[in-house]
Design a protein around this motif. Sequence first.
Motif, PDB file in Angstrom:
ATOM      1  N   PRO A  61       0.811  -1.232   0.000  1.00 27.04           N
ATOM      2  CA  PRO A  61       0.000   0.000   0.000  1.00 27.04           C
ATOM      3  C   PRO A  61       0.837   1.273   0.000  1.00 27.04           C
ATOM      4  N   TYR A  62       1.950   1.271   0.725  1.00 29.07           N
ATOM      5  CA  TYR A  62       2.817   2.463   0.725  1.00 29.07           C
ATOM      6  C   TYR A  62       3.336   2.739  -0.679  1.00 29.07           C
ATOM      7  N   TRP A  63       3.853   1.717  -1.369  1.00 29.75           N
ATOM      8  CA  TRP A  63       4.463   1.940  -2.676  1.00 29.75           C
ATOM      9  C   TRP A  63       3.418   2.136  -3.772  1.00 29.75           C
ATOM     10  N   VAL A  64       2.236   1.560  -3.609  1.00 28.76           N
ATOM     11  CA  VAL A  64       1.156   1.841  -4.558  1.00 28.76           C
ATOM     12  C   VAL A  64       0.828   3.331  -4.532  1.00 28.76           C
ATOM     13  N   ASP A  65       0.728   3.900  -3.346  1.00 29.44           N
ATOM     14  CA  ASP A  65       0.440   5.332  -3.234  1.00 29.44           C
ATOM     15  C   ASP A  65       1.590   6.160  -3.798  1.00 29.44           C
ATOM     16  N   ARG A  66       2.807   5.777  -3.501  1.00 30.91           N
ATOM     17  CA  ARG A  66       3.958   6.589  -3.900  1.00 30.91           C
ATOM     18  C   ARG A  66       4.243   6.499  -5.396  1.00 30.91           C
ATOM     19  N   LEU A  67       4.081   5.308  -5.969  1.00 26.34           N
ATOM     20  CA  LEU A  67       4.410   5.113  -7.381  1.00 26.34           C
ATOM     21  C   LEU A  67       3.215   5.304  -8.301  1.00 26.34           C
ATOM     22  N   ALA A  68       2.025   5.446  -7.712  1.00 22.11           N
ATOM     23  CA  ALA A  68       0.796   5.663  -8.489  1.00 22.11           C
ATOM     24  C   ALA A  68       0.571   4.555  -9.509  1.00 22.11           C
ATOM     25  N   LYS A  69       0.809   3.324  -9.090  1.00 20.73           N
ATOM     26  CA  LYS A  69       0.488   2.152  -9.904  1.00 20.73           C
ATOM     27  C   LYS A  69       0.029   1.056  -8.966  1.00 20.73           C
ATOM     28  N   ASN A  70      -0.869   0.216  -9.450  1.00 19.23           N
ATOM     29  CA  ASN A  70      -1.535  -0.713  -8.550  1.00 19.23           C
ATOM     30  C   ASN A  70      -0.965  -2.121  -8.576  1.00 19.23           C
ATOM     31  N   THR A  71      -0.102  -2.415  -9.529  1.00 21.02           N
ATOM     32  CA  THR A  71       0.508  -3.738  -9.611  1.00 21.02           C
ATOM     33  C   THR A  71       2.017  -3.560  -9.535  1.00 21.02           C
ATOM     34  N   LEU A  72       2.630  -4.222  -8.557  1.00 19.74           N
ATOM     35  CA  LEU A  72       4.042  -3.991  -8.261  1.00 19.74           C
ATOM     36  C   LEU A  72       4.798  -5.310  -8.171  1.00 19.74           C
ATOM     37  N   VAL A  73       6.074  -5.250  -8.526  1.00 24.94           N
ATOM     38  CA  VAL A  73       6.977  -6.380  -8.320  1.00 24.94           C
ATOM     39  C   VAL A  73       8.004  -5.951  -7.280  1.00 24.94           C
ATOM     40  N   ALA A  74       8.150  -6.762  -6.239  1.00 25.60           N
ATOM     41  CA  ALA A  74       9.051  -6.445  -5.140  1.00 25.60           C
ATOM     42  C   ALA A  74      10.108  -7.528  -4.997  1.00 25.60           C
ATOM     43  N   VAL A  75      11.284  -7.130  -4.542  1.00 23.72           N
ATOM     44  CA  VAL A  75      12.361  -8.072  -4.259  1.00 23.72           C
ATOM     45  C   VAL A  75      12.851  -7.825  -2.844  1.00 23.72           C
ATOM     46  N   GLN A  76      12.949  -8.903  -2.060  1.00 21.14           N
ATOM     47  CA  GLN A  76      13.532  -8.789  -0.729  1.00 21.14           C
ATOM     48  C   GLN A  76      15.011  -9.150  -0.825  1.00 21.14           C
ATOM     49  N   LEU A  77      15.855  -8.253  -0.330  1.00 22.17           N
ATOM     50  CA  LEU A  77      17.290  -8.310  -0.599  1.00 22.17           C
ATOM     51  C   LEU A  77      18.073  -9.040   0.494  1.00 22.17           C
ATOM     52  N   SER A  78      17.609 -10.177   0.924  1.00 19.06           N
ATOM     53  CA  SER A  78      18.401 -10.996   1.833  1.00 19.06           C
ATOM     54  C   SER A  78      19.446 -11.760   1.026  1.00 19.06           C
ATOM     55  N   SER A  79      20.259 -12.547   1.692  1.00 25.26           N
ATOM     56  CA  SER A  79      21.258 -13.350   0.985  1.00 25.26           C
ATOM     57  C   SER A  79      20.596 -14.402   0.092  1.00 25.26           C
ATOM     58  N   ARG A  80      19.358 -14.812   0.418  1.00 24.66           N
ATOM     59  CA  ARG A  80      18.645 -15.801  -0.397  1.00 24.66           C
ATOM     60  C   ARG A  80      17.795 -15.135  -1.475  1.00 24.66           C
ATOM     61  N   THR A  81      17.293 -13.952  -1.216  1.00 27.17           N
ATOM     62  CA  THR A  81      16.416 -13.159  -2.083  1.00 27.17           C
ATOM     63  C   THR A  81      15.091 -13.865  -2.363  1.00 27.17           C
ATOM     64  N   GLY A  82      14.103 -13.068  -2.682  1.00 23.86           N
ATOM     65  CA  GLY A  82      12.797 -13.589  -3.060  1.00 23.86           C
ATOM     66  C   GLY A  82      12.027 -12.537  -3.824  1.00 23.86           C
ATOM     67  N   THR A  83      11.103 -12.990  -4.680  1.00 19.50           N
ATOM     68  CA  THR A  83      10.317 -12.090  -5.520  1.00 19.50           C
ATOM     69  C   THR A  83       8.847 -12.198  -5.147  1.00 19.50           C
ATOM     70  N   LEU A  84       8.208 -11.057  -4.961  1.00 13.79           N
ATOM     71  CA  LEU A  84       6.799 -10.994  -4.579  1.00 13.79           C
ATOM     72  C   LEU A  84       6.058 -10.087  -5.549  1.00 13.79           C
ATOM     73  N   HIS A  85       4.920 -10.551  -6.022  1.00 11.46           N
ATOM     74  CA  HIS A  85       4.055  -9.771  -6.893  1.00 11.46           C
ATOM     75  C   HIS A  85       2.897  -9.252  -6.048  1.00 11.46           C
ATOM     76  N   CYS A  86       2.681  -7.937  -6.079  1.00  8.14           N
ATOM     77  CA  CYS A  86       1.718  -7.314  -5.175  1.00  8.14           C
ATOM     78  C   CYS A  86       0.707  -6.475  -5.949  1.00  8.14           C
ATOM     79  N   ARG A  87      -0.521  -6.468  -5.461  1.00  9.95           N
ATOM     80  CA  ARG A  87      -1.514  -5.516  -5.953  1.00  9.95           C
ATOM     81  C   ARG A  87      -2.463  -5.194  -4.805  1.00  9.95           C
ATOM     82  N   VAL A  88      -3.015  -3.997  -4.833  1.00  7.42           N
ATOM     83  CA  VAL A  88      -3.877  -3.525  -3.758  1.00  7.42           C
ATOM     84  C   VAL A  88      -5.265  -3.275  -4.315  1.00  7.42           C
ATOM     85  N   GLU A  89      -6.260  -3.826  -3.627  1.00  6.28           N
ATOM     86  CA  GLU A  89      -7.661  -3.595  -3.996  1.00  6.28           C
ATOM     87  C   GLU A  89      -8.408  -3.197  -2.734  1.00  6.28           C
TER      88      GLU A  89
END
Length: 264
Positions: A216-244
């Motif tokens: 929700p924070y990045w949807v408001d800031r980037l003004a787009k409702n579908t986002l791709v996120a990456v968590q930057l740990s040593s293992r890493t992971g990819t999350l696809h997000c959308r807010v409704e």
Amino acid sequence: MKLTQYVVDAFTSERFKGNSAAVVPLRDWLPPALMQAIAMENNLSETAFFVQAADGRYDIRWFSPYKEIDFCGHATLASAFVLFQSGAPSPITFRAPAVGEVPVVKLPDGRMEMSFPNRRPVPVPVAEVPAALRDGLPVAPVAVLRNAQAWFAVYENEAQVRALRPDFKRLAELGPLDVTVTAPGADCDFVSRYFWPANGGEEDPVTGSIHAGLAPYWVDRLAKNTLVAVQLSSRTGTLHCRVEGERVHVSGSAVQFLRGEIDV
């Protein structure tokens, strides 16, 4: 007593990446002390236990090596993966007191999409930022927010988030709240890291639950409702997000590492 246990790498399609969760399907609940002991023995970010109720939904509980956790996304994704692999039809609905019902749908591309309550963080005035947070992060963020789960420290760029070396002793003083740090991504919409020394360990590899606030924070800031996120740990992971509205949808892949039997 013998129980089947799975270990699943969540938010990745590549084994040994993402975040590992143990999953223990049950017919009836075990004593909480025994579930905690199993989680301590596994020593993964979380061990999930679930029981199917008479109405077909699944009551779920999550334990870190330290304590029972109110809300865990990656172990919910791992649990859905185990159920879908065993032939359960989509959607699956989990439920837990802190978050209510969490439906999980299997998408056509194989990803699984969880529906979380919207946990949008609120800005925190500079004067109200605790000293433990200021001292625990060696680089000052440009903004601080908070929700019921964690403090959110926002940085200007991905490089700052990657380079952070927190003082975990100071961050542990913030418990029961954890800390997430986030910034715009170089090759994705946003990146994050998650520190939880008071509740589970120093750094969590991939944290599905916190994206109920990050998205929700990045949807408001980037003004787009579908986002791709990456968590930057040593293992890493990819999350696809959308807010409704009041729901945040977080999806990802998973891969099984282990299916075995434990004696308790």
